[in-house]
Scaffold this active site. Structure first.
Site, mmCIF file in Angstrom:
data_model
loop_
_atom_site.group_PDB
_atom_site.id
_atom_site.type_symbol
_atom_site.label_atom_id
_atom_site.label_comp_id
_atom_site.label_asym_id
_atom_site.label_seq_id
_atom_site.Cartn_x
_atom_site.Cartn_y
_atom_site.Cartn_z
ATOM 1 C CG ASP A 1 41.037 43.782 43.590
ATOM 2 O OD1 ASP A 1 41.683 43.479 44.676
ATOM 3 O OD2 ASP A 1 41.433 43.375 42.440
ATOM 4 C CG HIS B 1 50.028 45.302 40.697
ATOM 5 N ND1 HIS B 1 50.425 44.332 39.710
ATOM 6 C CD2 HIS B 1 48.785 45.859 40.408
ATOM 7 C CE1 HIS B 1 49.147 44.388 38.926
ATOM 8 N NE2 HIS B 1 48.188 45.159 39.552
ATOM 9 N NE ARG C 1 48.527 54.090 33.165
ATOM 10 C CZ ARG C 1 47.870 52.966 33.812
ATOM 11 N NH1 ARG C 1 46.934 52.310 33.328
ATOM 12 N NH2 ARG C 1 48.522 52.499 34.988
ATOM 13 C CE1 TYR D 1 42.423 49.341 29.958
ATOM 14 C CE2 TYR D 1 42.080 50.253 31.974
ATOM 15 C CZ TYR D 1 42.734 50.299 30.990
ATOM 16 O OH TYR D 1 44.042 51.061 30.767
ATOM 17 C CE LYS E 1 41.431 42.495 37.456
ATOM 18 N NZ LYS E 1 42.718 42.212 38.098
ATOM 19 C CB THR F 1 48.600 42.438 41.902
ATOM 20 O OG1 THR F 1 47.649 41.979 41.196
ATOM 21 C CG2 THR F 1 49.959 41.425 41.699
#
Lengths: 416, 416
Positions: free
Chosen positions: B126, B133, B142, B244, B253, B349
């Site tokens: 991915d 995005h 962030r 993550y 995911k 995305t």
């Protein structure tokens, strides 16, 4: 310990492949078909030849199952069948049984055979389950005072790796190229990695499918594990460092991983179970477990430079793992992620407490600050072209040895 | 534009599956075998039936190739054969050709067929290649002033995903459970995710193997791409957020991704190529490319709640991608990582500039701050149980439409 069994096969003392082991692999001889083999001493039992003799007729396993490119279909028959085949071979090899004594076609010298990737790997997951390794990396790259991130003791951190580039022992690999950010610069350059590293890991092979939505408990986990292999998760630290934020390692890892050809079954490893480290803080209920889930497996790493002898640079042990395989599998499936036969789940780098038990050059040479001196006088901060890296592993208890053989690969210069 | 072709098949106006498209898929009828099909209007061309009639004899393709569980072996015959089969079917379906007019067995209504996963997916990668995005996520999680990380404009950031849990449109999915850190707490809890999200993506399917050590150039990339699908990369934002760091998304995911059943070939998409966005700073030489490498593909996302009509919540376009497929493939293989036929590489995305073109609930409802109001009056910050999410995509130019159909899945409550 297991009852004492002796074999009519001449098994060298201290062979990894004792009659108590009997790991599965895929071999071929010359231009012949790929077949399922079982290692014994310096030989391979041609399981298809034993099937031809009718020894598995009671098990109702089609003889064709043993002439195959991968072990997946055999594993998929289920642990009762897998175990029955292994125990039947153990019985046939024992001194008490003379059925195979004049059947010379069932044994092939390992020196005459070619070993292949044992399973068709669907998905490959890599964990990060050694607290010593995670702490070392955290000290070097983040905060020495807070080396472990907040999630580390709550869950076995893991990520997905690349299955296509997993190769069997003996297949050499090319130094990867990639984007690297050189010191005191702001834009990357594209060059061959100068920080190629090994990672001393072990992998386990999934032995039973699970369904999407379903979770595997820690107590059921062993039913889903066929066996274990040695695993070298090759890494390019300079590529990894520049690319890995925020979505994790990618090209710094996926150029190659190497696995040993013989899958040692969980049943063969059973006598070597030990208690794992205490987990504090207490883990969530789905990660609790009962009984011994760690394994006492001695591990070592050798580096053989182009001009020189092999040097053992690390001795570690699988028993150091903070998170065990049952917890890894329970965590991986707690969200309903499905497992497939042949999937590989690797431990992450297995480092011990002492500096000579670290599982990567990054840690052994402490980011380049403490180079390793080889016996030929050369220094190593990372792996150089034409270095061969060898991982080995074995269990030993009550004079019984069950080992993994080795996984070996030479690093060749980057292709143009 | 392509020459005008009309068909003797009754193709509804505005069908995604015009005679210019002819995408490949795997279908079955009742308890029959899985076979290769090509979509035309509301019908499926049974390619195996056309093979039986001898129409591919010139191509020397074994008829058995078309009765198969996955497209991999067919794709592996190579793009010249794949293209020749597709063009032969186009010729047979055209008004100028009457060979099939009385051969009713070659057409199956889509409503009577069951569609399957089109390829056996080896590896799934991915990317994160939409600048809109990545900027939106960076702003939310962030620093709004420095939303993009330093590497983002230098390389197409990507990571490995889970192949085993990729399912075809129509297969419903279970809400995942997992560790979540609730606000103002320090220890995680285990619960069903309350932040299940879709991600509007497209995937491409690898059409040609590459070897380890070898790199694919941007100019050769199209030779390695068989075609494209719609891709919903389901995500659990609360699980993802806690797990993550530092190795990337994992259980947030890997519980499910959904793909559309019809693979639209790169050849069918050729007329819809457009120029991509300017890339500044300049990319490294291996990422430069010439010609048009983006595609004008209209995309939309629908949410159908349990009690209510479908609501289109986003309209985006694949042409917004900052990094194109050729660059993604060149980057993925620049370190020698090998590709295999059937691998899936997804875009990440696909968000546009406007708030109604964002490709995830996370962005559309801006982290829960701007809930979406559905036509039945319900609010949505994320996806609720029994919501069905539908992604659609199509190209249109000069009255010619080439579309992807849809990928649809309903989210079911977590299993106990």
């Amino acid at each position: 310990m297991a009852r004492k069994i002796t074999s009519w096969v001449d098994i060298p003392k201290d062979s990894d492949f004792s009659i108590y082991n009997l790991p599965f692999g895929i071999f071929s001889v010359g231009n012949g078909n790929k077949k399922i083999g079982i290692a014994i001493g310096d030989q391979i039992v041609d399981v298809s030849a034993i099937a031809e003799l009718g020894h598995f007729e009671d098990l109702k396993v089609d003889k064709k199952t043993f002439v195959t490119t991968y072990l997946n279909d055999f594993i998929n028959l289920g642990k009762p069948v897998n175990t029955a085949v292994r125990l039947k071979v153990q019985d046939l090899l024992s001194d008490k049984n003379s059925s195979l004594l004049d059947q010379t076609q069932v044994l092939v010298p390992q020196s005459e055979a070619h070993m292949h990737l044992p399973v068709r790997i669907g998905d490959y997951t890599d964990f990060y389950s050694s607290i010593e390794h995670a702490t070392n990396v955290g000290k070097m790259f983040r905060d020495p005072e807070n080396a472990l991130l907040p999630n580390w003791k709550h869950l076995p951190v893991g990520y997905h790796g690349r299955a296509s580039s997993i190769v069997v022992s003996g297949q050499n690999i090319y130094r990867p190229k990639g984007q690297v950010l050189l010191p005191d610069t702001k834009a990357p350059v594209f060059q061959a990695s100068s920080k190629v590293d090994f990672e001393l890991e072990m992998g386990f092979i999934i032995g039973k499918n699970s369904r999407m939505g379903e979770s595997i408990t820690t107590s059921d986990a062993e039913d889903y594990i066929f066996g274990k292999v040695l695993f070298n998760d090759w890494s390019a630290r300079d590529i990894q460092k520049w690319e890995y934020v925020p979505l994790g390692p990618f090209l710094g890892k996926n150029f190659a991983s190497s696995i040993s050809p013989w899958i040692v079954t969980l049943e063969a490893l059973e006598p070597f179970k030990v208690q794992g480290p205490e987990q504090e803080p207490e883990v969530l209920p789905y990660l609790t477990y009962s009984g011994q889930k760690n394994y006492d497996i001695h591990l070592e790493v050798g580096i053989k430079p182009k001009n020189g002898e092999e040097n053992i640079v690390s001795r570690s042990n699988f028993k150091y793992m903070y998170w065990n395989m049952a917890q890894q599998l329970a965590h991986h499936t707690c969200n309903g992620c499905n497992m497939k036969v042949g999937d590989v789940l690797a431990s992450g780098t297995i480092s011990g407490k002492e500096a000579n038990s670290y599982g990567s050059m990054l840690e052994l040479a402490w980011g380049g600050q403490k180079p390793i001196i080889l016996s030929n006088g050369e220094e190593r901060k990372f792996i150089e072209d034409f270095d061969t890296v060898i991982l080995r592993g074995y269990c030993k208890k009550d004079n019984i040895r069950v080992g993994f053989g080795e996984v070996r690969a030479q690093v060749l210069p980057a292709l143009n």
